[in-house]
Design an enzyme around this catalytic site. Sequence first.
Site, PDB file in Angstrom:
ATOM      1  N   HIS A 232     -37.738 -12.361  62.710  1.00 56.60           N
ATOM      2  CA  HIS A 232     -37.037 -11.607  63.902  1.00 56.60           C
ATOM      3  C   HIS A 232     -36.713 -12.944  64.620  1.00 56.60           C
ATOM      4  CE1 HIS A 232     -37.426  -7.536  62.759  1.00 56.60           C
ATOM      5  NE2 HIS A 232     -38.774  -7.617  62.995  1.00 56.60           N
ATOM      6  N   CYS A 275     -32.145 -12.521  63.161  1.00 59.33           N
ATOM      7  CA  CYS A 275     -31.382 -11.929  64.106  1.00 59.33           C
ATOM      8  C   CYS A 275     -30.863 -12.901  65.292  1.00 59.33           C
ATOM      9  CB  CYS A 275     -31.549 -10.641  64.737  1.00 59.33           C
ATOM     10  SG  CYS A 275     -31.508  -9.168  63.582  1.00 59.33           S
TER      11      CYS A 275
END
Length: 393
Positions: A232, A275
Site C-alpha cells: 500500500h 497507491c
Amino acid sequence: MSARGKVRSQKTAIHEALCADYSLILNKVFEKGLITPREYRNLKSINKESVEGHVIELVDKLLDKGEDTCEAFLSLLQTDDDIVKTYPALRTLQLDDRGTLHAPVQDTSVGHSDVRPPPSKKLKKDERYELNSQPSGLCVIINNKNFSKPRRGSDKDAESLGEVFTWLGFRALMCKDQTKDQMERALKCFASQSDLAQLQEFNVEEWTGSKFTALQEAPRHGDALICCILSHGRKGVVLGIDDQPLSIKQIIGTFLPPANTTLTGKPKVFLIQACQGGQAQHGVFEELQADDSPSPTIPKEADVLVAVATVEDYLAFRHITDGSWFIQSVCEQLKDGCPRGEDITTILQRVNWEVGKKEGCSAPGAGKQMPEVRFTLRKKLVLSPHPNCFVAK
C-alpha cells in the site's frame, strides 16, 4: 489452442512479417471491421520511431479485443490475396488440419537463433550499460501482502517478477510482510551485501525456477539492480504492514552514494506497485489532430530509473487473482521486448500505453490509471534473456 493464444505465441513472427507494409495491414483490419474508426485514427497517428513499433501497437490492440477478433485476424492473414502477396513470410504461419501454426518462433525460451532484435543501429559500447556479470545483478522484491485487509493478488505479482527477472539473468530475492523498520533494514542489508545470518531475520527467499524457496547463498551485486516494492502507499511513500510510511526517496537513497558505492555508475531500477493517494483517476476524451565530451565525475543521483504504478494522489488497481495492472504489464512487456533488444525505457513507455487503456469501472473513463516513469539513466539499459532460462508466455 485458441486463436488469441495462436496470435500471442506467434507475435514475434507476425511483427516481423507485417513490417513490410504497415499501412496495408492497418487498412485491411479496418476494412474488415476489426478496429473502430477512432482506433484506426489513433493507430494511424501514433508517434513511433519505427515501423515495428506501429505494428506492435496494432497487434496488441487486436489481442486486447479477444478471441473472436483474433480468429478473424488470423483468417484475414491467410485468405486475403493482397496480404498473401505482400507478406510472403506469413506463409510459414498457415494453419494445418489440426488448427495449429507451423514453425513457431521461440517465444518461451532464450538462446534460440530465431530470437533476434529488429534491424536497428547497433549501440556503441559507451551508449549502453554493460551487463557482463553472472548473474547480471539482484532483483530485490518486498512483497507486503498481509495488512489488516490482505492485498490479494500480490503473490501473483511477486511470482511474475521472480520468473521474468530470473529469465533476464538476475537473482530474484523476496522478503514478505515487512514493517516499515524491517523494510528499511532489509534494504540496507541488500545494499551492503550482508551475509546469510544477517538476512535470516527477514526470511529472504529466492526464485528457483517455479517458486520461492529459502535463500541458500548470500547476495552479491552485479552490474545492475532491480528493486520492486509491492505494498500500500500514499503520496511519495510506501507502507509497511504496520501502516507506517517509508519514503520512496529514502528507498532509492539506500542504494546511492555515500550509503552505497558498489553500484556507482551502474543502473538501478525501482518498480513501485502502490497507491500514491486515495483519489480515483478519471479519463478524458482526446481530440485527434491530422551532446559529447565525457566527464571524470557523475552526479550521485545518476543511473536511476523509477517506475511507479500511478501518478501522485491516485489509486492503483490490483486484481485479486491475476495481480496488479502495472506489474503484470511490466512483466509481459519485458517478455515481449527484451528478446527484440529493446531498452527498458521503450518497454516501460509501452506499459504506460497498455495500462492507460484499461478501464477500472463499467462506465468508460470512471476508473483509470496512469503509471509514471522518471529516470536519470545516462545510457540505454537493455536486459537480455539468460541462456538456458525459460519463461512462460
